[in-house]
Design an enzyme around this catalytic site. Structure first.
Site, PDB file in Angstrom:
ATOM      1  N   ASP A 199      37.300  35.603  26.136  1.00  0.00           N
ATOM      2  CA  ASP A 199      38.718  35.510  25.341  1.00  0.00           C
ATOM      3  C   ASP A 199      39.471  34.664  26.067  1.00  0.00           C
ATOM      4  O   ASP A 199      39.340  33.824  27.115  1.00  0.00           O
ATOM      5  CB  ASP A 199      39.133  36.745  25.165  1.00  0.00           C
TER       6      ASP A 199
ATOM      7  N   ALA B  72      37.273  42.517  19.249  1.00  0.00           N
ATOM      8  CA  ALA B  72      36.389  42.606  20.437  1.00  0.00           C
ATOM      9  C   ALA B  72      35.688  41.395  20.580  1.00  0.00           C
ATOM     10  O   ALA B  72      34.987  41.870  21.895  1.00  0.00           O
ATOM     11  CB  ALA B  72      35.277  43.963  19.767  1.00  0.00           C
ATOM     12  N   LYS B  73      35.711  40.593  19.664  1.00  0.00           N
ATOM     13  CA  LYS B  73      34.850  39.515  19.940  1.00  0.00           C
ATOM     14  C   LYS B  73      33.341  39.630  20.658  1.00  0.00           C
ATOM     15  O   LYS B  73      32.886  38.785  21.467  1.00  0.00           O
ATOM     16  CB  LYS B  73      35.622  38.303  21.094  1.00  0.00           C
ATOM     17  N   ARG B  74      32.621  40.609  20.052  1.00  0.00           N
ATOM     18  CA  ARG B  74      31.335  40.763  20.417  1.00  0.00           C
ATOM     19  C   ARG B  74      30.236  39.834  19.856  1.00  0.00           C
ATOM     20  O   ARG B  74      30.574  39.272  18.824  1.00  0.00           O
ATOM     21  CB  ARG B  74      30.945  42.397  20.111  1.00  0.00           C
TER      22      ARG B  74
ATOM     23  N   THR C 128      35.904  41.814  15.107  1.00  0.00           N
ATOM     24  CA  THR C 128      35.899  40.245  15.449  1.00  0.00           C
ATOM     25  C   THR C 128      34.611  39.972  16.408  1.00  0.00           C
ATOM     26  O   THR C 128      34.168  40.943  17.141  1.00  0.00           O
ATOM     27  CB  THR C 128      36.927  39.570  16.301  1.00  0.00           C
TER      28      THR C 128
END
Lengths: 279, 279
Positions: free
Chosen positions: A99, B95-97, B122
């Site tokens: 991120d 979470a951008k996993r 996300t």
């Protein structure tokens, strides 16, 4: 603190070139006769440490399988990280986090300094290598590592990873070059790369990635050995120009699906096979 | 179950176009007079829900700030997800996993079905949009959403996101086109995109992304309003061709740094400003 690349190289020299992925998926828990709950995760991790400490230098818990159980699963992971460390194993948290700004800093706090601190954490570069700065700084300061996912072992990843950047290099080649530059400019081996062992020679010819791989100056983690199809010979071919102790092949399902009883012996055999191939 | 794009559009129509990022960073906890521990996270989340339920349609907790406190922080996030839902808010877990195979399935179990189930999560596409299949399938089956990070608000992201894929499109344009195709081919609005509101017109001219944005067929989450520099006018210009109810601007620091007391009023004013701009 010794830089992470040195610590990893020393562990590989002492024990051999193999990392075992701790992947307590529902199907592996079932194959081990364990319940699909936090208790099952705990037993799975404990048996991995018991079988593998002294046999391989490193474990790579896949965070998703712990996260699947929410806070109870993350509590198991916290214990596993401590116990593996106490058993003398290096631990790579396979979290693929990434991120920007204060959020990247929070991931650094979590995985490199806080309750989940591992020896290294994997990171995803879709928001740019520069955005991972807070993770890289924390790794450098603590002798830990950030392993940037550069080239994955799955075919769907090719479109993004082989896209052409403004300077003409592919995304994956550009990242490897930039990581090497970071390590030379002060990160001192804190930044490594994840390069799938099934990656094979790139479209542009076998020489495409080789020069960049050899100049990364950090650990090269190579998942995809075994179930995903890469052999020790494939690993040796892909990383032919890399310094000794910089390549750490990683295996998971192919070893784990045999159950815990024969795990130590199977890991030892694969480790020796990889050591011969990479010599 | 109604598809996620419909649920989101209904919530936006009912309350207005604004998502508030719940980002309990160390500096925001300090600004709110809260301790930097799990208790501080809990109070921060509770005050956000209290101030914002009924005022905005959605909250976006940034998972990294909870993960920073390990399992104790994740336990707070579990409660926050439940409490926000009970208060009638949609929740996007930021979470951008992203991973492949059984690991992507484990993330789907965690964030779309299990103890951390949110209305949407996300995801990062570095391993390919196809690798996110298990997340997309779970979202479609449960009326939830997967919001794929396509174009980020930070400059370091440009190199990867604007790289040229084999077919000649940029990575970000290719992803938007593929997401639209997935939604038309059966995902039915379960897949959305995260497009930074500071993104501005792409290098190839203002028309570059517009056609793709308008045809995504899922929610377009636009972080970067406020502290990162985007105005309601920027948001309106970037998403000019998009259907009503498909655009959800997201703000965090710029609103939160004022403390909890004036949060409801400030959020209401920004929501109204965005509603006028997007009309």
């Amino acid at each position: 603190v010794p830089p992470f690349a040195e610590r990893a190289a020393a562990a590989i020299a002492a024990t051999g070139p193999l990392c075992v992925g701790v992947d307590p998926s529902p199907s592996l828990l079932a194959a081990w006769g364990l319940p699909d709950d936090a208790g099952g995760l705990r037993t799975f991790g404990a048996r991995c440490i018991e079988a593998l400490a002294g046999t391989v230098p490193a474990l790579k818990p896949q965070v998703a399988f712990f996260e699947r159980r929410g806070s109870a699963g993350i509590a198991v992971l916290e214990s596993l990280l401590r116990d593996a460390k106490d058993a003398g194993l290096l631990v790579v948290a396979d979290a693929k986090r990434g991120d920007i700004g204060s959020t990247a800093q929070a991931y650094a706090d979590a995985w490199l300094r806080g309750p989940l601190a591992a020896d290294a954490v994997t990171a995803t570069p879709y928001l740019g290598l520069g955005a991972l700065g807070p993770l890289i700084d924390a790794a450098h300061a603590t002798g830990r590592g950030v392993l940037v996912v550069v080239a994955s072992s799955n075919p769907e990843g090719r479109e993004v990873q082989e896209a052409t950047t403004r300077g003409g290099a592919t995304v994956e080649a550009r990242l490897l070059a930039d990581i090497g530059e970071l390590n030379r400019q002060g990160a001192g081996g804190a930044v490594g790369a994840v390069v799938g062992a099934t990656r094979g020679p790139p479209a542009g010819g076998a020489g495409g990635l080789a020069a960049f791989l050899g100049a990364v100056g950090g650990l090269l983690l190579a998942p995809g050995v075994g179930a995903q199809g890469a052999t020790p010979g494939d690993v040796a071919a892909l990383f032919a120009g890399c310094p000794p102790g910089s390549v750490l092949p990683s295996v998971s399902r192919a070893l784990l699906e045999g159950g815990p009883a024969g795990l130590r012996d199977a890991a030892g055999r694969l480790r020796d096979e990889l050591a011969r191939a990479l010599r």
